[in-house]
Every structure is written in C-alpha cells, then in structure tokens.
Design an enzyme around this catalytic site. Structure first.
Site, PDB file in Angstrom:
ATOM      1  N   ASP A  67       1.097  -1.913   0.694  1.00 19.51           N
ATOM      2  CA  ASP A  67      -0.128   0.054  -0.003  1.00 19.51           C
ATOM      3  C   ASP A  67       0.816   1.619   0.141  1.00 19.51           C
ATOM      4  OD1 ASP A  67      -2.052   1.698   0.351  1.00 19.51           O
ATOM      5  OD2 ASP A  67      -2.938   1.431   2.066  1.00 19.51           O
ATOM      6  N   ASP A 110      -1.474   5.291  -6.524  1.00 18.35           N
ATOM      7  CA  ASP A 110      -2.025   4.420  -5.129  1.00 18.35           C
ATOM      8  C   ASP A 110      -2.175   3.718  -5.756  1.00 18.35           C
ATOM      9  OD1 ASP A 110      -2.167   4.000  -2.520  1.00 18.35           O
ATOM     10  OD2 ASP A 110      -4.593   4.508  -3.237  1.00 18.35           O
TER      11      ASP A 110
END
Length: 499
Positions: free
Chosen positions: A179, A378
């Site tokens: 992440d 992201d």
C-alpha cells in the site's frame, strides 16, 4: 441550359448536400484527424474472469524467484537492494463469490470505502486536525481489550496486492498487503482478542528473539497518528473508513526479504484485535512517504513495483533501490504535499483520447499552495478517480469515439458501460496521461475497459469525484512498472516490465 432548368439543377444539388450533411454523425472526429486506437481482447479477458473464480492456490507450485541481491543487509545502509514477489489478492485467498459480477461489486465497494477514507484523511490534514483532537469511541470496553478504540476520519486504506516477507527471528513468512497510500506496517499477532482469517499462521511474538516493544517516550510512538500507553509501552490504532480497524502493541522486529538477509528494528504494529473487511493477508506494508513507512525506515532512495492483471494467477516484483528507467520509460515529476507527507503526487498536465487532447481545465490536476487538488499514484485504490471537471469531458470524448459499440446500463460507480458479448476483440481509442515534462503514458485497452461480469459487459474504468483529490488507481497501472525515484523527485512508468 435555360434559367429555370439551371435553378432546378442548383436546387437539386443543394438539397442533396443538405441531406448528407444532416445525416453525418456530428460528434465524430473530423475525417482529416488521425485517431489513435488500441485493441481490447474480449475473449482473453472474459476467460481470465472465468478462471479467477476457480483459482486454487493449493494447486500452484510455490514461487522460487524471490531474491535478495545483497548478502549483508543493514538497516542503516541506504544502498540495500532487494526484490519481492507481488500477487493479486484473489490468488492468495480462495474466493467465495457466486459469479464474477458479485466479485466486481465487492471490489468496487471496498474501493469506494478506501477512496472516501483517503480523501477524509487529506481533509483532516488540510484543516490541521491532529491526533490530539480525536475523541474516544463511545463503546463498552471489555477487560480483555488492549486499548480503548478511538474514531477518526483518517485512514491508511486497504491494498489489493500482496507481497511475501519474513518477520521475526527465526523468520516466519507472511503475505502482506502492499500500500503506497499508507505508512503504518502491521500484522496480526498472538494472543488474539479478535483476528480475521488469514492464509498463514498468526505471528507469535514470543517465538521471536528480535521482537521488542516500543516505549511511549520513543520518537516512533510519537510519530503515530493514534496511540496510547499501557505500562510504559506504546499502543497503536489504525481505523478504516468502513469501520474496520487494527490495534495492539507497537514494536520493532526484524523483517526479511528472501532467505539471505533481514533488516532489523523495523517499527510495526502487532495487532491483537483486527476486525472488518481484512481477509487473506497477515497485515500491511505501508510504502507511503511518512516517517514510519517501510520506505523511510529502510532509507530507500527508490522503489518500484509492477502489478499483474487482477484476474491473473501470475506474479511480479516489488524492488527497492534498483531504479532502472529505460528509453521506453515515461518520466514525470514527483511532488509532495506539505500538509500530508504520505501521498505521492505526480505532475499531470492533461489527458487525451484517440490522440486528441481533452479540454480539461489546467487547475483540475494542480496541487496548490494550500494543499488542495493534485493527483496521486496509489496501488491500493483500484479505480482512477478524477475531478468532475476532468472526468466528464474525458468520458464524453471516449463515448463520441466509440459510437460503433453498443452502450448498456451503468454498473455501480461506472456510468459508461458497453455490451461486447459475442465479440472476440474490439478496436477502441487510446486513453493517455500527459505529464508536466511533456511525456505521455498510453494505456492498454484492458486498463480502461474492464469486464464487470462474465457475459461481456465492459465499463469505462474511471469515476468522477467532487473531492479536490484525484487518484491514479491500480487498474490503470496494471502491466506497467511504476517507479518512485525518491532521491530525484521523479516517477517512471515503464510498460510491459512486470518480469
């Protein structure tokens, strides 16, 4: 020719001209304009959709190509270079969905929750709301609970790709979520007050000789957004926008990459109570820009990853300190927001469809001095979100150039979908990102037209947002090696570099 005949002749051709011009498609590009296109392999992507539902990890051979490229790694050595294997979530944990559409809807629900939590976190940062402003959650605390939960709009989000790392000494191997939109590293720990189901056995800190609790007075504890103390030891808390959370002891531990080396004293959360939508992975590796992220703790000068197709059983790698931007790499400025250090902003100047620039206000992608706006990259968010003033003209341009395809009903957050059933492949206009340094990144068709069921319904994989924050998600990143050159403040996008 007589005058009446001449007038009749002129009138005839005038009527013919008006007839043909009135029947021409007005929204199609000018015939003299070259439209760039690409092929979407409908048959192949639908086959992957069928296969992912029946994928069984137990029948796969274990991977052997995860390596570490140095024999004497050191936590303080910023030249440490290593590579880890990456896997889509569905290839690690057995899927329990009746059909592909229910799987897609589940993904989109999780993704919407994540996007909302990221934008909420940014909003709190812009309003200068700190952890001291957070209030305890009004709930009954059981005697066996380790910490009083707190509620917050901030969130580190949830990743969609896993990597394999070792934790402790002797090292135990765990699948961890990757992440770039968060900083805190954590994994589930014994004893469990409440733990969700994961693929690997739950980590037992008492079985590791290198596990060490973090004190409340340490810089690591004070760097947490949410923390408290018990008997002089630091407790951490991470809340998610969907109500999921993890909390427990904050500690340092050895983290190993392959079998030939490890990094000592990595700060991570040892979660004894972890509830919500977590599934499969043992925890999360935070690769954001904050002080507690794995990248900062490793003093990494760069890192890169390549995400395989989400419905693929294949894998790729996460690499640290081995930037390799070839001549085919698209580079772009990497920027930071002074209000929040976690997110990686990229200098985007515009977008095009079919080789033609879309009319998008320059302000739509600009990160201003107050910390508003901008677009981040992201890997934990699936669907790219664009400000409405950018999304609407992008979508409209795509629809104008795909009038040969059959439109169908909207699905969840997708307002533009097509019925491609019965077609083996279709030619569609190319969608491209254009960056501030003049380079452009052309997306494969499969990265913006994705199947939402196994019957041939495909949707334009972008979504609008009224938030000031835009996000380039992992659907658009698939098959491209994304490089974060932290030392030189630049990003690289290298197509077809997953191996």
């Amino acid at each position: 020719m007589s005058e009446p005949a001449s007038k009749a002749f002129l009138l005839f051709f005038t009527l013919i001209f008006l007839f043909f011009t009135s029947t021409l498609p007005r929204d199609l590009p000018d015939a003299t304009t070259t439209t760039t296109t690409t092929i979407l392999d409908v048959t192949s992507s639908l086959q992957q959709a069928h296969n992912i539902l029946s994928f069984d990890l137990q029948t796969q051979k274990p991977s052997t190509h995860t390596t570490i490229t140095t024999s004497t790694p050191s936590f303080s050595n910023s030249s440490l270079s290593f590579s880890l294997e990456l896997h889509p979530r569905e290839t690690i944990y057995k899927i329990h969905h009746k059909d592909y559409k229910s799987l897609v809807l589940s993904r989109l629900h999780r993704d919407t929750v994540r996007f909302n939590s990221l934008t909420a976190r940014l909003q709190l940062a812009l309003e200068d709301i700190s952890k001291s402003d957070l209030k305890p959650l009004e709930t009954e605390i059981k005697p066996e609970d380790l910490s009083t939960p707190v509620t917050s709009g901030t969130s580190q989000g949830s990743g969609e790709y896993f990597t394999r790392v070792g934790v402790g000494n002797p090292a135990r191997q765990f699948y961890m979520v990757l992440d770039t939109g968060s900083d805190i590293n954590w994994l589930q720990c014994q004893p469990c007050t409440d733990c969700y189901q994961q693929t690997d056995p739950i980590f037992d800190p008492t079985a590791s000789s290198t596990y060490a609790p973090v004190t409340c007075q340490s810089q690591q504890c004070s760097s947490l957004e949410m923390s408290s103390c018990r008997s002089g030891q630091c407790l951490y808390q991470v809340n998610y926008g969907d109500g999921s959370y993890t909390f427990g002891d904050f500690a340092t531990e050895s983290v190993s990459f392959g079998n030939s080396g490890s990094v000592k004293n990595v700060a991570l959360g040892c979660g004894h109570d972890n509830e919500g939508l977590f599934v499969g992975a043992a925890g999360l590796l935070g690769l954001g820009g904050g002080p507690l992220s794995l990248t900062n703790q490793l003093k990494a000068t760069s890192f890169s990853y390549c995400l395989v197709n989400r419905d693929s059983a294949g894998s790729s790698t996460l690499d640290f300190n081995s930037v390799q931007l070839g001549v085919d790499s698209v580079t772009a400025p990497l920027m930071k927001n002074r209000k929040i250090d976690t997110f990686y902003y990229v200098g985007l100047s515009g977008m095009s469809v079919g080789g033609q620039m879309v009319s998008i206000p320059e302000s739509a992608f600009r990160l201003d001095e107050s910390g508003n706006g901008g677009i981040i990259v992201d890997c934990g968010t699936a669907i790219t979100r664009l400000q409405t003033q950018a999304y609407n003209p992008l979508r409209d341009a795509f629809v104008r150039m795909t009038q040969n395809l059959k439109l169908t009903s909207a699905v969840a957050l997708f307002d533009t979908c097509y019925d491609l059933s019965g077609q083996a492949s279709v030619r569609v206009p190319t969608v491209s990102f254009h960056f501030a340094d003049g380079k452009s990144w052309n997306l494969p068709a499969a990265n913006y037209l994705i199947p939402v069921d196994s019957a041939g319904t495909y949707c334009f994989a972008f979504a609008p947002t009224t938030s000031s924050l835009s996000i380039i998600g992992n659907v658009q990143q698939q098959g491209t090696r994304v490089t974060f050159d932290l030392a030189n403040n630049r990003m690289g996008f290298s197509p077809n570099k997953c191996q």
